[in-house]
Design a protein around this motif. Structure first.
Motif, short mmCIF file in Angstrom:
data_model
loop_
_atom_site.label_atom_id
_atom_site.label_comp_id
_atom_site.label_asym_id
_atom_site.label_seq_id
_atom_site.Cartn_x
_atom_site.Cartn_y
_atom_site.Cartn_z
N GLY A 52 0.95 -1.11 0.21
CA GLY A 52 0.09 0.03 0.05
C GLY A 52 0.76 1.27 0.03
N SER A 53 1.88 1.32 0.70
CA SER A 53 2.94 2.31 0.91
C SER A 53 3.67 2.45 -0.45
N VAL A 54 3.86 1.39 -1.39
CA VAL A 54 4.52 1.71 -2.53
C VAL A 54 3.58 2.15 -3.60
N LEU A 55 2.25 1.75 -3.51
CA LEU A 55 1.43 2.05 -4.41
C LEU A 55 1.02 3.51 -4.26
N ALA A 56 0.83 3.95 -3.09
CA ALA A 56 0.30 5.43 -2.87
C ALA A 56 1.56 6.34 -3.20
N ARG A 57 2.89 6.03 -3.15
CA ARG A 57 3.98 6.78 -3.88
C ARG A 57 4.00 6.68 -5.34
N LEU A 58 3.71 5.44 -5.84
CA LEU A 58 3.41 5.44 -7.49
C LEU A 58 2.21 6.28 -7.67
N LEU A 59 1.14 6.69 -6.87
CA LEU A 59 0.20 7.38 -7.23
C LEU A 59 0.55 8.78 -7.21
N ARG A 60 1.45 9.37 -6.36
CA ARG A 60 2.14 10.55 -6.26
C ARG A 60 3.23 10.84 -6.98
N HIS A 61 3.72 9.87 -7.76
CA HIS A 61 4.91 10.05 -8.63
C HIS A 61 4.79 11.33 -9.68
N PRO A 62 6.07 11.82 -9.96
CA PRO A 62 5.69 12.75 -11.09
C PRO A 62 5.41 12.45 -12.34
N SER A 63 5.56 10.97 -12.45
CA SER A 63 5.08 10.38 -13.93
C SER A 63 3.91 9.66 -13.63
N ALA A 64 3.17 9.64 -12.73
CA ALA A 64 1.94 9.03 -12.30
C ALA A 64 0.84 8.91 -13.52
N GLU A 65 0.95 10.03 -14.32
CA GLU A 65 -0.24 9.99 -15.34
C GLU A 65 0.30 9.03 -16.57
N THR A 66 1.51 8.46 -16.56
CA THR A 66 2.11 7.65 -17.56
C THR A 66 1.92 6.10 -16.88
N PHE A 67 1.25 6.05 -15.95
CA PHE A 67 1.24 4.63 -15.20
C PHE A 67 -0.22 3.92 -15.43
N ASP A 68 -0.25 2.66 -15.83
CA ASP A 68 -1.42 2.16 -15.88
C ASP A 68 -1.27 0.81 -14.91
N ILE A 69 -2.07 1.12 -13.65
CA ILE A 69 -1.60 0.16 -12.69
C ILE A 69 -2.75 -0.73 -12.55
N THR A 70 -2.45 -1.99 -12.22
CA THR A 70 -3.50 -2.95 -11.91
C THR A 70 -2.94 -3.67 -10.46
N VAL A 71 -3.88 -4.12 -9.62
CA VAL A 71 -3.60 -4.51 -8.21
C VAL A 71 -4.61 -5.77 -7.98
N GLN A 72 -4.38 -6.48 -7.12
CA GLN A 72 -5.43 -7.67 -6.71
C GLN A 72 -5.90 -7.08 -5.45
N THR A 73 -7.02 -7.75 -5.05
CA THR A 73 -7.29 -7.49 -3.81
C THR A 73 -8.50 -8.61 -3.47
N ARG A 74 -8.63 -8.97 -2.10
CA ARG A 74 -9.83 -10.17 -1.78
C ARG A 74 -11.22 -9.65 -1.74
N SER A 75 -11.23 -8.24 -1.51
CA SER A 75 -12.31 -7.56 -1.39
C SER A 75 -13.24 -6.75 -2.39
N PRO A 76 -14.22 -7.52 -2.78
CA PRO A 76 -14.85 -6.80 -4.24
C PRO A 76 -15.41 -5.49 -3.69
N GLU A 77 -15.52 -4.97 -2.48
CA GLU A 77 -15.71 -3.46 -1.94
C GLU A 77 -14.77 -2.68 -2.32
N LYS A 78 -13.28 -3.29 -2.04
CA LYS A 78 -12.28 -2.31 -2.39
C LYS A 78 -11.94 -2.09 -3.70
#
Length: 347
Positions: free
Chosen positions: A19-45
């Protein structure tokens, strides 16, 4: 002119490190160029992730076909979910191998291990003299195959050796501190470590701080913010100059900024427990074998908090990582961690 997107797959996004790494990728200067996919156990999340512009699929480390497919679609994989899940890492590696064969690029894997891989038993009774440097490749190669996390680490290095991915392994030590970022605020990611709380909870339960043996064994420590920064410094270095950054056998990156004895932690738990009126004395007492079994499932598992693990994060520092927090900050973090756990128990 449209910039092509960098496809990223990150496992462990709801966790403390991921979560801490992802948060930094989302705030990264190049964040607009990232296409990020993650897994979660929770449909709500899934919906919560989408609010941050992150694609999420429902799945776990046991969904190996899904992992393989998501890895195949990604140019960069951050593996932050489980340092010991061999079938999961093998699935990710199969995906990267397929990608290399079909797309033709050289994908990147940044995998999370831990300094438990260099830990040696001491039952808290002595400090080890052996200190590992992640720049010492022969020393890294000498770690026995039966060591904790090693089976997965070797699979990761093997992919690099076979040439279908550039692989890097981040090995955090005793991680501490609260993760404070937008994904924690949104209720997506875990804000707290497993390690020090695993000593605090038994101490609260027995109303007396405990320690394995005499607490003389030594471990390194590192703040969660500094660990997350290490991943981003590494990622940025790879992006800027992939040939100039060590990978494979030269791609082990310890996460440490100081070291402590296990007694140092238990002493502060004892002191704080007295201060907060939890009970006990301000001097920790040794866990009995019965307590090691009660709280950790077995004597061997309990004795883990009495092992030695000593290292220096020379490789990370060589590429510009500058950790800010020290062992003193680790000790200071124990009181708010106890207060957090007490409040959670009350609720």
């Amino acid at each position: 002119m449209t910039t092509s997107k960098t496809t990223v797959f990150l496992t462990g996004a709801t966790g403390y490190i991921g979560g801490s790494v992802l948060a930094r990728l989302l705030r990264h200067p190049s964040a607009e160029t990232f296409d990020i996919t993650v897994q979660t156990r929770s449909p709500e999340k899934v919906k919560l992730f989408e609010k941050f512009g992150v694609k999420a699929v429902v799945g776990t480390n046991d969904d190996v076909d899904q992992l393989e497919g998501l890895a195949e679609q990604a140019h960069i994989v951050f593996s932050c979910a489980d340092a010991d899940h061999l079938s999961a890492i093998n699935a990710i590696l199969r995906g990267l191998r397929k990608r290399h064969a079909t797309v033709g690029d050289l994908p990147t894997l940044i995998h999370t291990s831990g300094t438990g891989v260099i830990s040696t038993p001491a039952k808290g009774m002595f400090a080890s003299d052996t200190i590992y440097s992640d720049l010492n490749v022969e020393q890294i190669k000498s770690i026995p195959p039966e060591a904790l996390h090693r089976e997965v680490d070797l699979a990761v290095v093997d992919a690099n050796e076979k040439g279908y991915a550039n692989t890097y392994i981040v090995l955090p030590s005793t991680i501490y501190g609260f993760a404070t970022h937008q994904l924690v605020d949104a209720g997506i990611s875990n804000p707290i470590s497993i390690q020090i709380p695993s000593l605090i909870r038994p101490s609260l339960d027995r109303k007396q701080a405990g320690v394995v043996g005499a607490g003389k064994a030594i471990w390194p420590d590192v703040h969660i913010d500094d660990v997350a920064d290490l991943y981003i410094v590494l990622f940025d270095s790879i992006t800027a100059n992939p040939d100039g950054v060590g990978h494979g056998w030269e791609g082990f990156y310890f996460g440490e900024n100081g070291e402590h004895t296990w007694y140092d932690i238990s002493k502060e738990i004892a002191r704080t427990s007295v201060e907060l009126g939890v009970g006990g004395t301000d001097e920790p007492t040794s866990f009995t074998d019965e307590e090691l079994i009660k709280y950790w499932g077995s004597v061997d598992s309990g004795n883990y908090s009495g092992t030695n693990s000593r290292c220096r994060a020379d490789r990370g520092r060589s590429i510009g990582w500058e950790p800010k927090y020290t062992t003193k900050d680790m000790i200071t973090s124990i009181k708010p961690t106890i207060e957090f756990l007490l409040e959670k128990a009350r609720k």
